[in-house]
Write a protein that holds these residues in place. Structure first.
Motif, short mmCIF file in Angstrom:
data_model
loop_
_atom_site.label_atom_id
_atom_site.label_comp_id
_atom_site.label_asym_id
_atom_site.label_seq_id
_atom_site.Cartn_x
_atom_site.Cartn_y
_atom_site.Cartn_z
N GLY A 197 25.90 91.60 45.27
CA GLY A 197 24.64 90.99 45.67
C GLY A 197 23.71 90.78 44.77
N ARG A 198 22.69 90.00 44.96
CA ARG A 198 21.44 89.89 44.36
C ARG A 198 20.16 90.58 44.56
N LEU A 199 19.77 91.49 43.65
CA LEU A 199 18.34 92.24 43.99
C LEU A 199 17.17 91.37 44.18
N ARG A 200 16.91 91.54 45.22
CA ARG A 200 15.57 90.54 45.97
C ARG A 200 14.32 91.45 45.74
N SER A 201 14.33 92.68 46.03
CA SER A 201 12.90 93.45 46.27
C SER A 201 13.26 94.84 45.80
N VAL A 202 12.20 95.53 45.31
CA VAL A 202 12.11 96.81 45.01
C VAL A 202 10.86 97.60 45.89
N CYS A 203 11.35 98.76 46.40
CA CYS A 203 10.16 99.23 47.10
C CYS A 203 9.23 100.48 46.52
N LEU A 204 8.16 100.73 46.15
CA LEU A 204 7.66 101.70 45.52
C LEU A 204 6.57 102.50 46.32
N ASP A 205 7.01 103.69 46.74
CA ASP A 205 5.87 104.41 47.45
C ASP A 205 4.88 104.71 46.15
N VAL A 206 3.46 104.63 46.58
CA VAL A 206 2.42 104.87 45.48
C VAL A 206 1.31 105.92 45.80
N ARG A 207 1.06 106.73 45.25
CA ARG A 207 -0.19 107.80 45.52
C ARG A 207 -1.23 107.44 44.39
N VAL A 208 -2.50 107.52 44.89
CA VAL A 208 -3.69 107.57 43.78
C VAL A 208 -4.22 108.67 44.19
N SER A 209 -4.81 109.56 43.25
CA SER A 209 -5.64 110.61 43.43
C SER A 209 -6.72 110.49 42.43
N ALA A 210 -7.90 110.39 42.95
CA ALA A 210 -9.18 110.40 42.06
C ALA A 210 -9.75 112.02 42.16
N LYS A 211 -10.78 112.16 41.19
CA LYS A 211 -11.50 113.23 41.29
C LYS A 211 -12.44 113.59 42.43
N ALA A 212 -12.76 112.45 43.05
CA ALA A 212 -13.37 112.79 44.62
C ALA A 212 -12.55 112.05 45.62
N GLY A 213 -12.45 112.92 46.76
CA GLY A 213 -12.01 112.14 47.82
C GLY A 213 -10.40 112.34 48.12
N PRO A 214 -9.84 112.44 49.17
CA PRO A 214 -8.68 112.58 49.16
C PRO A 214 -7.43 111.40 48.56
N PRO A 215 -6.26 111.86 48.41
CA PRO A 215 -5.32 110.93 47.93
C PRO A 215 -5.18 109.73 48.70
N ARG A 216 -4.94 108.69 48.25
CA ARG A 216 -4.14 107.41 48.91
C ARG A 216 -2.90 107.21 48.77
N HIS A 217 -2.45 106.77 49.78
CA HIS A 217 -0.86 106.39 49.53
C HIS A 217 -0.66 104.99 50.33
N GLY A 218 0.19 104.32 49.74
CA GLY A 218 0.95 103.10 50.04
C GLY A 218 1.91 102.73 49.53
N ARG A 219 2.67 101.58 50.08
CA ARG A 219 3.84 101.43 49.94
C ARG A 219 3.95 99.74 49.53
N ILE A 220 4.79 99.34 48.29
CA ILE A 220 4.34 98.28 47.74
C ILE A 220 5.69 97.57 47.48
N ASP A 221 5.88 96.45 47.90
CA ASP A 221 7.26 95.68 47.30
C ASP A 221 7.11 94.55 46.29
N LEU A 222 8.05 94.98 45.34
CA LEU A 222 8.14 93.89 44.39
C LEU A 222 9.16 92.82 44.57
N CYS A 223 9.07 91.69 44.80
CA CYS A 223 9.89 90.71 45.32
C CYS A 223 9.86 89.70 44.14
N ALA A 224 11.20 89.13 44.19
CA ALA A 224 11.51 88.02 43.00
C ALA A 224 11.49 86.83 43.77
N GLN A 225 10.79 85.78 43.29
CA GLN A 225 10.36 84.66 43.86
C GLN A 225 10.43 83.41 42.90
#
Length: 249
Positions: A197-225
């Motif tokens: 098959g042909r790879l169409r997308s990759v899913c990334l789990d992302v975590r951002v931590s700053a000096k202030a405030g709680p960490p932020r989480h998200g999920r991002i897809d990289l899609c070939a178009q």
């Protein structure tokens, strides 16, 4: 030969650094104005470097602050995305010590390679090369190759980035007290069947931590178009799928 003579290796490194300094001074929009010294107490600039859209939603300021140091771990695709966002918006960037970072992937994300410098082998002291590049570029991505940078040197390089208004992203090593920590993890692929098959997308789990405030989480897809790579927030993609199903039902 006198005892103070430089070895061939050191002499070659000094020539390389001198050449980089000349090139940084000629970068349009920075050059001489960027090399003037500012007070060490200069606050972190709130001007932002552009980033892929879904990542902007996770960052406290909606972009990478100019003058910040970001400690990064995870997939190289996010680094390619940062380089693409900055150079595609007219900025200048460099990659130091990451020979496996794919320039084709960055180009497919919209990077302007004419605005991107690549120093695949910076020698035994990649941080010194990065320090020179901070004088003339908007973004420097530094691969540490597993090195732990001493805290005192981290402070010196952080002050240099802040004073020059350049953003430093460090990966593959240990860095003390960064402005942000950005971690990604590949959690899945789409488009591949049982061994074919042909790879169409990759899913990334992302975590951002700053000096202030709680960490932020998200999920991002990289899609070939059609020869391009698009960044999509997983929630947005899910809504699109639901809307499509409703439209055809």
């Amino acid at each position: 030969m006198g005892s103070d003579a430089l070895s061939p290796e050191v002499a070659a490194r000094e020539r390389t650094l001198d050449d980089l300094r000349r090139r940084m001074a000629s970068v349009p929009g920075r050059g001489e104005s960027a090399t003037g010294h500012m007070p060490h107490e200069q606050p972190l600039r709130r001007d932002l470097l552009p980033v892929p859209g879904p990542l902007a939603e996770l960052l406290p300021d909606g972009g990478l602050p100019k003058g910040a140091v970001v400690a990064y771990s995870g997939a190289h695709s996010m680094l390619s995305g940062l380089l693409a966002a900055v150079t595609g918006d007219g900025g200048h960037a460099a990659v130091v010590g990451l020979p496996r970072l794919g320039l084709l992937a960055a180009a497919e994300m919209g990077a302007q390679l004419s605005r991107l410098a690549v120093i695949a082998d910076p020698g035994p002291d990649p941080a010194e090369v990065a320090a020179v590049l901070l004088d003339g570029l908007d973004l420097v991505v530094l691969g540490l190759g597993g090195l732990a940078v001493p805290p005192a040197r981290c402070r010196v390089l952080a002050a240099r980035a802040r004073n020059r208004g350049a953003t430093l992203v460090v990966a593959g090593g240990t860095w003390t007290n960064p402005s942000l920590r950005l971690d990604t993890r590949v959690t899945g692929y789409r488009g591949l069947g049982a061994g074919r098959g042909r790879l169409r997308s990759v899913c990334l789990d992302v975590r951002v931590s700053a000096k202030a405030g709680p960490p932020r989480h998200g999920r991002i897809d990289l899609c070939a178009q059609a020869g391009r790579t698009e960044w999509l927030a997983r929630e947005a993609e899910t809504r699109e799928v639901v809307d499509l199903r409703e439209a055809v039902s």
